[in-house]
Design a protein around this motif. Structure first.
Motif: not given
Length: 317
Positions: A76-84, A91-92, A183-187, A203-207
């Motif tokens: 599971v990728a936890v993502a954002s378009g920008k920082g801050g 994610a944690a 499950t791996l949570v990717l920050d 690595h092709k995340p599930a979502g």
């Protein structure tokens, strides 16, 4: 002469049906199935099996072969378009909330240039070990093993790496020995650069979970992140709106310094689920700085509902 049945009974008493035994003279050979065990559990069980076999009269040598079927993990990728926007904090806490919800979770701090998970998960100063050319995740007080580049470099040292080096480091973290984790949570780092591209291609995340604040500038970048995952064929699980409203600790009045509802409206416009809101809270900030994620508390009502929606989405797949 060694009593084969006695050897079998001895090792079965500590390992159940996970073992098969063969005796050749004074040598006992044991095949141990460690599927689903964490690294420390696997090592401890091997020690007990070896000791049990060696204790049988006549056994002079014990050989143990450890086998395991590869666990099919969902990333599971936890993502954002920008920082801050608070992506690492989200994610944690989602990793902990998912673990409390029954998933066996590992946390990968893939924010190579700005790793913050060691502080958030109270694992600063703990260096991971390696075995058979694989990193072993470090334990945390919250039942979520983790790996971070922040554990592999000197504190405060800048990582002036080009894209391929950073992408290679991400591969080592993801391909570590995660044991029983399902499950791996990717920050992920913010943006849509080399690390993100390598992650979705290799690595092709599930979502993916997209984190944004309600303000327009953050939402523009969140839309870009969603477009990256859509282009790569990675489903977007949904959007989390962070810093959504601030309740004054003195008077209780609620204000919206970053606006409100922007992420929910953007989710509707883009046709992706809205997972929930996380308020702008000094309590969350102080707890995070202290390495005490709020999701670990018994009274968590912020992250648990979001994690439940993610768990249900994963289960449906």
């Amino acid at each position: 002469m060694v009593d084969v049945d006695r050897v079998k009974a001895a090792v079965a008493a500590v390992a159940g049906g996970r073992v098969s035994v063969r005796v050749d003279g004074a040598r006992a050979g044991v095949v141990l199935d460690a599927t689903g065990l964490a690294p420390e559990e696997r090592d401890a069980l091997e020690v007990r099996v070896r000791a049990a076999a060696a204790a049988v009269p006549g056994v002079a040598e014990v050989r143990v072969a450890v086998t395991a079927e590869r666990t099919q993990r969902k990333l599971v990728a936890v993502a954002s378009g920008k920082g801050g926007v608070g992506k690492s904090t989200i994610a944690a806490n989602l990793a902990i909330a998912l673990a409390r919800n029954g998933r066996r979770v590992g946390l990968v701090d893939a924010d190579i240039y700005g790793p913050s998970q060691p502080r958030l998960m109270r694992a600063e100063g703990v260096r991971p070990e390696a075995r058979d050319k694989q990193l072993l995740p470090v334990s945390t007080p919250y039942g979520v093993p983790m790996l971070s580049m922040g554990q592999l470099v000197e504190p405060g040292r800048a990582l002036a790496w080009r894209g391929p080096m950073a992408a290679g480091a991400l591969g080592q973290l993801v391909d570590a020995d995660w044991g029983a984790a399902d499950t791996l949570v990717l920050d992920l780092p913010p943006g849509t650069g080399d690390v993100q591209l390598t992650m979705v291609q290799k690595h092709k995340p599930a979502g993916a979970v997209i984190v944004s604040t309600p303000q327009d500038l953050a939402l523009i970048d969140a839309a870009r992140a969603i477009d990256l995952f859509n282009t790569a064929g990675v489903p977007v699980i949904g959007i989390v709106e962070n810093m959504a409203g601030y309740a004054c600790p003195h008077c209780g009045e609620v204000s919206d310094p970053f606006g409100r509802g922007g992420a929910e409206a953007e989710a509707a416009r883009l046709g992706v689920p809205f997972l929930g809101r996380v308020p702008l809270s000094i309590g969350i900030r102080e707890a995070s700085d202290a390495g005490e994620p709020p999701a670990a508390g018994a009274d968590d009502r912020v992250f648990a509902p979001i994690a439940e929606r993610i768990r249900a989405w994963l289960a449906s797949r």
